[in-house]
Design a protein around this motif. Structure first.
Motif, PDB file in Angstrom:
ATOM      1  N   LYS A 199       0.841  -1.205   0.000  1.00 16.39           N
ATOM      2  CA  LYS A 199       0.000   0.000   0.000  1.00 16.39           C
ATOM      3  C   LYS A 199       0.872   1.250   0.000  1.00 16.39           C
ATOM      4  O   LYS A 199       0.549   2.244  -0.640  1.00 16.39           O
ATOM      5  N   LYS A 200       2.003   1.189   0.703  1.00 18.68           N
ATOM      6  CA  LYS A 200       2.881   2.361   0.753  1.00 18.68           C
ATOM      7  C   LYS A 200       3.601   2.576  -0.568  1.00 18.68           C
ATOM      8  O   LYS A 200       3.787   3.730  -1.003  1.00 18.68           O
ATOM      9  N   ILE A 201       4.002   1.495  -1.235  1.00 19.81           N
ATOM     10  CA  ILE A 201       4.656   1.642  -2.540  1.00 19.81           C
ATOM     11  C   ILE A 201       3.707   2.312  -3.535  1.00 19.81           C
ATOM     12  O   ILE A 201       4.089   3.233  -4.264  1.00 19.81           O
ATOM     13  N   ILE A 202       2.455   1.852  -3.567  1.00 24.88           N
ATOM     14  CA  ILE A 202       1.474   2.448  -4.479  1.00 24.88           C
ATOM     15  C   ILE A 202       1.262   3.922  -4.147  1.00 24.88           C
ATOM     16  O   ILE A 202       1.204   4.772  -5.038  1.00 24.88           O
ATOM     17  N   ALA A 203       1.176   4.233  -2.864  1.00 28.39           N
ATOM     18  CA  ALA A 203       1.012   5.631  -2.451  1.00 28.39           C
ATOM     19  C   ALA A 203       2.189   6.483  -2.906  1.00 28.39           C
ATOM     20  O   ALA A 203       2.010   7.605  -3.412  1.00 28.39           O
ATOM     21  N   ILE A 204       3.398   5.965  -2.750  1.00 24.33           N
ATOM     22  CA  ILE A 204       4.592   6.706  -3.170  1.00 24.33           C
ATOM     23  C   ILE A 204       4.524   7.028  -4.664  1.00 24.33           C
ATOM     24  O   ILE A 204       4.778   8.166  -5.085  1.00 24.33           O
ATOM     25  N   LEU A 205       4.171   6.038  -5.478  1.00 23.22           N
ATOM     26  CA  LEU A 205       4.151   6.245  -6.925  1.00 23.22           C
ATOM     27  C   LEU A 205       3.062   7.234  -7.339  1.00 23.22           C
ATOM     28  O   LEU A 205       3.297   8.094  -8.200  1.00 23.22           O
ATOM     29  N   ILE A 206       1.889   7.125  -6.746  1.00 19.32           N
ATOM     30  CA  ILE A 206       0.822   8.083  -7.045  1.00 19.32           C
ATOM     31  C   ILE A 206       1.270   9.493  -6.687  1.00 19.32           C
ATOM     32  O   ILE A 206       1.112  10.440  -7.470  1.00 19.32           O
ATOM     33  N   GLU A 207       1.847   9.646  -5.513  1.00 21.49           N
ATOM     34  CA  GLU A 207       2.226  10.976  -5.045  1.00 21.49           C
ATOM     35  C   GLU A 207       3.394  11.547  -5.832  1.00 21.49           C
ATOM     36  O   GLU A 207       3.419  12.750  -6.126  1.00 21.49           O
ATOM     37  N   VAL A 208       4.339  10.702  -6.203  1.00 23.18           N
ATOM     38  CA  VAL A 208       5.456  11.161  -7.047  1.00 23.18           C
ATOM     39  C   VAL A 208       4.917  11.686  -8.374  1.00 23.18           C
ATOM     40  O   VAL A 208       5.325  12.761  -8.851  1.00 23.18           O
ATOM     41  N   SER A 215      -8.665   0.355 -18.614  1.00 20.59           N
ATOM     42  CA  SER A 215      -7.243   0.158 -18.889  1.00 20.59           C
ATOM     43  C   SER A 215      -6.398   1.347 -18.452  1.00 20.59           C
ATOM     44  O   SER A 215      -5.179   1.233 -18.324  1.00 20.59           O
ATOM     45  N   ARG A 216      -7.055   2.479 -18.235  1.00 16.84           N
ATOM     46  CA  ARG A 216      -6.391   3.674 -17.704  1.00 16.84           C
ATOM     47  C   ARG A 216      -7.323   4.382 -16.740  1.00 16.84           C
ATOM     48  O   ARG A 216      -8.545   4.287 -16.869  1.00 16.84           O
ATOM     49  N   ILE A 245      -0.996   7.649 -16.537  1.00 16.36           N
ATOM     50  CA  ILE A 245      -0.239   6.560 -15.917  1.00 16.36           C
ATOM     51  C   ILE A 245      -0.445   5.263 -16.705  1.00 16.36           C
ATOM     52  O   ILE A 245      -1.574   4.850 -16.970  1.00 16.36           O
ATOM     53  N   ASP A 246       0.648   4.626 -17.066  1.00 15.06           N
ATOM     54  CA  ASP A 246       0.622   3.312 -17.710  1.00 15.06           C
ATOM     55  C   ASP A 246       0.509   2.267 -16.598  1.00 15.06           C
ATOM     56  O   ASP A 246       1.452   2.063 -15.825  1.00 15.06           O
ATOM     57  N   LEU A 247      -0.629   1.606 -16.511  1.00  9.87           N
ATOM     58  CA  LEU A 247      -0.882   0.696 -15.398  1.00  9.87           C
ATOM     59  C   LEU A 247       0.007  -0.547 -15.439  1.00  9.87           C
ATOM     60  O   LEU A 247       0.348  -1.098 -14.390  1.00  9.87           O
ATOM     61  N   GLN A 306      11.071   7.415 -15.328  1.00  7.39           N
ATOM     62  CA  GLN A 306      11.586   7.264 -16.688  1.00  7.39           C
ATOM     63  C   GLN A 306      10.468   6.919 -17.671  1.00  7.39           C
ATOM     64  O   GLN A 306      10.474   7.367 -18.825  1.00  7.39           O
ATOM     65  N   ALA A 307       9.506   6.132 -17.203  1.00  3.46           N
ATOM     66  CA  ALA A 307       8.410   5.721 -18.068  1.00  3.46           C
ATOM     67  C   ALA A 307       7.331   6.783 -18.211  1.00  3.46           C
ATOM     68  O   ALA A 307       6.483   6.709 -19.107  1.00  3.46           O
ATOM     69  N   HIS A 308       7.386   7.788 -17.340  1.00  2.67           N
ATOM     70  CA  HIS A 308       6.379   8.862 -17.359  1.00  2.67           C
ATOM     71  C   HIS A 308       7.066  10.223 -17.334  1.00  2.67           C
ATOM     72  O   HIS A 308       6.972  10.953 -16.348  1.00  2.67           O
TER      73      HIS A 308
END
Length: 202
Positions: A66-75, A160-161, A170-172, A195-197
């Motif tokens: 849950k924290k990893i997903i939160a980090i990526l959303i917030e970044v 899909s998005r 965001i590419d899921l 890098q991907a975004h």
């Protein structure tokens, strides 16, 4: 794994350190009584919908993902200077009908997003609960894949998005890969995700 006792209406569902207890045929008053009794129990999550109470005690893997997903959303949002309100695991409630505590949640440009880590069962019932609560989008992490459900006029539809405009780029598939990388290195996960975004230049 689900453990059910034929003499008891209580079911216990166990997966990757998570323990989910399910009690059916309960009233809203019983839910509120239980909620009050657990209000000082750190980490415990409660959900109520259609007479069913779910009590989740998340394990270490649940908390990590849950924290990893939160980090990526917030970044993603911070890199683009997009304002958002992190609402965490706050209780969303419709009196007498439904209540839920997401693993992570946000309000982004007027849209409500909830994130759920699922190592046990209950996707369908949880979506019905969030529909009752008017949550615009629900992201489920399950079996190494991020699935996004957008609320439409006839209920949630898997998309899909993201249909939240601030997150639509965001590419899921890439995000799912980065979440798995984040299990061992948060830095590598964020670097690959950025890098991907790339941020579009003006």
């Amino acid at each position: 794994m689900t453990i059910a006792n034929r003499t008891s209406p209580i079911e216990v569902d166990i997966g990757k350190g998570d323990v989910r207890t399910i009690q059916r045929g309960k009233t809203w008053a019983q839910f509120e009584y239980l909620q009050k009794g657990f209000e000082d129990t750190r980490g415990l999550k409660l959900c109520y919908y259609n007479g069913t109470i779910e009590i989740l005690m998340p394990g270490a893997a649940h908390e990590l993902f849950k924290k990893i997903i939160a980090i990526l959303i917030e970044v993603f949002l911070l890199d683009r200077q997009i304002e958002f309100e992190p609402t965490g695991s706050m209780t969303r409630k419709r009196e007498g009908t439904a209540a839920a505590e997401a693993d992570e949640s946000y309000e982004i440009q007027g849209a409500k997003l909830c994130v759920e880590i699922n190592f046990t069962s209950g996707d369908e019932s949880k979506l019905l609960c969030y529909q009752e609560l008017g949550v615009d989008e629900v992201w489920f992490w399950e079996d190494g894949v991020l699935a996004v459900y957008s609320l439409q006029s006839d209920g949630y539809q898997k998309v899909s998005r993201s249909q939240i405009s601030a997150l639509a780029a965001i590419d899921l598939t890439i995000m799912s890969e980065c979440i798995l990388i984040g299990e061992t290195s948060r830095i590598e996960a964020v670097n690959k995700f950025r890098q991907a975004h790339p941020i579009a230049s003006d």
